[in-house]
Design a protein around this motif. Structure first.
Motif, PDB file in Angstrom:
ATOM      1  N   ARG A  20      39.998  40.769  40.476  1.00 27.68           N
ATOM      2  CA  ARG A  20      39.107  39.945  39.657  1.00 27.68           C
ATOM      3  C   ARG A  20      37.656  40.244  40.054  1.00 27.68           C
ATOM      4  N   LYS A  21      36.775  40.248  39.059  1.00 25.21           N
ATOM      5  CA  LYS A  21      35.358  40.498  39.311  1.00 25.21           C
ATOM      6  C   LYS A  21      34.546  39.220  39.124  1.00 25.21           C
ATOM      7  N   GLU A  22      33.404  39.206  39.757  1.00 23.99           N
ATOM      8  CA  GLU A  22      32.515  38.047  39.635  1.00 23.99           C
ATOM      9  C   GLU A  22      31.963  37.951  38.220  1.00 23.99           C
ATOM     10  N   VAL A  23      31.994  36.745  37.653  1.00 25.87           N
ATOM     11  CA  VAL A  23      31.415  36.489  36.337  1.00 25.87           C
ATOM     12  C   VAL A  23      30.348  35.408  36.494  1.00 25.87           C
TER      13      VAL A  23
ATOM     14  N   GLY B 182      23.341  30.980  28.948  1.00 23.66           N
ATOM     15  CA  GLY B 182      24.482  30.588  28.143  1.00 23.66           C
ATOM     16  C   GLY B 182      25.467  31.684  27.819  1.00 23.66           C
ATOM     17  N   VAL B 183      25.248  32.893  28.347  1.00 24.65           N
ATOM     18  CA  VAL B 183      26.133  34.029  28.073  1.00 24.65           C
ATOM     19  C   VAL B 183      26.753  34.496  29.390  1.00 24.65           C
TER      20      VAL B 183
ATOM     21  N   ALA C  36      30.099  43.492  28.765  1.00 26.73           N
ATOM     22  CA  ALA C  36      31.281  44.280  28.415  1.00 26.73           C
ATOM     23  C   ALA C  36      32.442  43.950  29.341  1.00 26.73           C
ATOM     24  N   GLY C  37      33.546  43.510  28.756  1.00 27.05           N
ATOM     25  CA  GLY C  37      34.737  43.214  29.538  1.00 27.05           C
ATOM     26  C   GLY C  37      34.945  41.751  29.867  1.00 27.05           C
TER      27      GLY C  37
END
Length: 260
Positions: free
Chosen positions: A148-151, A156-157, A121-122
C-alpha cells in the motif's frame, strides 16, 4: 571531457550481475540494441530493468529476457511479448507495473534529485491500495504483491505518493551526440530516452552520428552531457538497422478513381 568509448563491449564492461538498468525505447523506437547485445555477449545476468516495455520481436531487451538474464522488470507495458507474459505468469520474473506517465516522472524525478512526488494517477486502485501481483507462484497464486502507498489530500483531491527511480546504469540511443555527451533524439525515438539518461548513475549512449563539440546548437540539446558518462559511435550499418513492429499499408486505389 572526451567521453567516447571505442566499443559497446568496453562501454558496458563494468556492469555486474544484479545491476539495475534504466533502458530507453518504446516498442522498437529508440532502443539501444547495440548496448543490449553487448550485455548479452558479456553474459551479465540477474538484472533489474526499468523500461517502458521489455523488448519486442526478439530485439532489444527481449534478447536478455529470452536468455533468462532479467530478474525484475519495472515497466508499463507487456503488450504482445509472449515470453515476457509467460515468465511473469510462471513466477520466473518479478514485474512491477506502473502507469506510463508515473513511470516517466519517477525516472525524471530521480535524475532531478527529487526523492518522491504526489500524483492522482492510481488513486482508488491497486496502484495505491496495494495487492498488484509482483510475482506469481507458478500455480496461479500470488507470491509477492505490491505494498500500500501513502495517499494524501490536497485541496480536496487525493494523491498517491510515488518514489523516484535511480539505477546503477542507463542505456540510451540517440540520433546525434558529441564527445562531451550532449545528445539529440529524433522524433518518437526521444520517448523514454532522456528520462532514462537522467536516472542512471552511469549513463551510456549509443549514437547514430558522432559530432565534435560545438556542432550541436545548445538550444537543440535534449540531454546535456552532465547526465552522460560514456558515448559509443555506431557504424553506418548499426545506425541503419531499424525494424518496423507493425507495418501498415493502405490498399491501392481502384483504377480510374482518385485516392482521397
Amino acid at each position: 571531457m572526451d567521453k567516447v568509448v571505442a566499443t559497446a563491449l568496453e562501454a558496458v564492461a563494468d556492469v555486474p550481475d544484479g545491476a539495475s538498468l534504466a533502458v530507453g525505447g518504446f516498442g522498437l523506437s529508440g532502443v539501444p540494441n547495440v548496448l543490449v547485445q553487448a550485455l548479452y555477449e558479456r553474459g551479465v545476468t540477474a538484472l533489474s530493468v526499468v523500461s517502458n516495455n521489455c523488448g519486442a520481436m526478439e530485439s532489444g531487451l527481449a534478447v536478455l529476457l529470452s536468455a533468462g538474464r532479467i530478474a525484475r522488470v519495472t515497466g508499463s507495458y507487456i503488450g504482445a511479448n509472449k515470453e515476457f507474459a509467460r515468465q511473469y505468469l510462471a513466477g520466473e520474473l518479478e514485474v512491477e507495473m506502473i502507469p506510463q506517465g508515473t513511470l516517466a516522472e519517477r525516472l525524471r524525478a530521480g535524475g532531478a534529485g527529487i526523492p518522491a512526488f504526489y500524483t492522482p494517477a492510481g488513486v482508488g486502485t491497486q496502484v495505491a491500495d496495494g495487492g498488484l501481483p509482483w510475482r506469481y507462484d507458478g500455480e496461479g497464486g500470488v507470491a509477492l504483491a505490491s505494498p500500500r502507498k501513502e495517499v494524501r489530500e490536497f485541496d480536496g483531491v487525493e494523491y498517491v505518493l510515488e518514489h523516484a527511480i535511480r539505477t546503477d546504469f542507463a542505456l540510451v540511443r540517440a540520433a546525434k551526440g558529441d564527445r562531451h555527451g550532449n545528445l539529440v533524439f529524433h522524433r518518437s525515438a526521444r520517448n523514454f530516452n532522456p528520462l532514462s539518461a537522467m536516472a542512471g548513475r552511469i549513463t551510456v549512449a549509443e549514437v547514430e552520428e558522432l559530432v565534435e563539440p560545438g556542432a550541436i546548437d545548445p538550444d537543440a540539446v535534449h540531454v546535456p552531457g552532465i547526465f552522460v558518462q560514456r558515448v559509443v559511435a555506431l557504424t553506418a550499418e548499426q545506425a541503419a538497422d531499424k525494424m518496423i513492429e507493425r507495418r501498415t499499408v493502405s490498399a491501392p486505389a481502384a483504377k480510374g478513381t482518385v485516392d482521397r
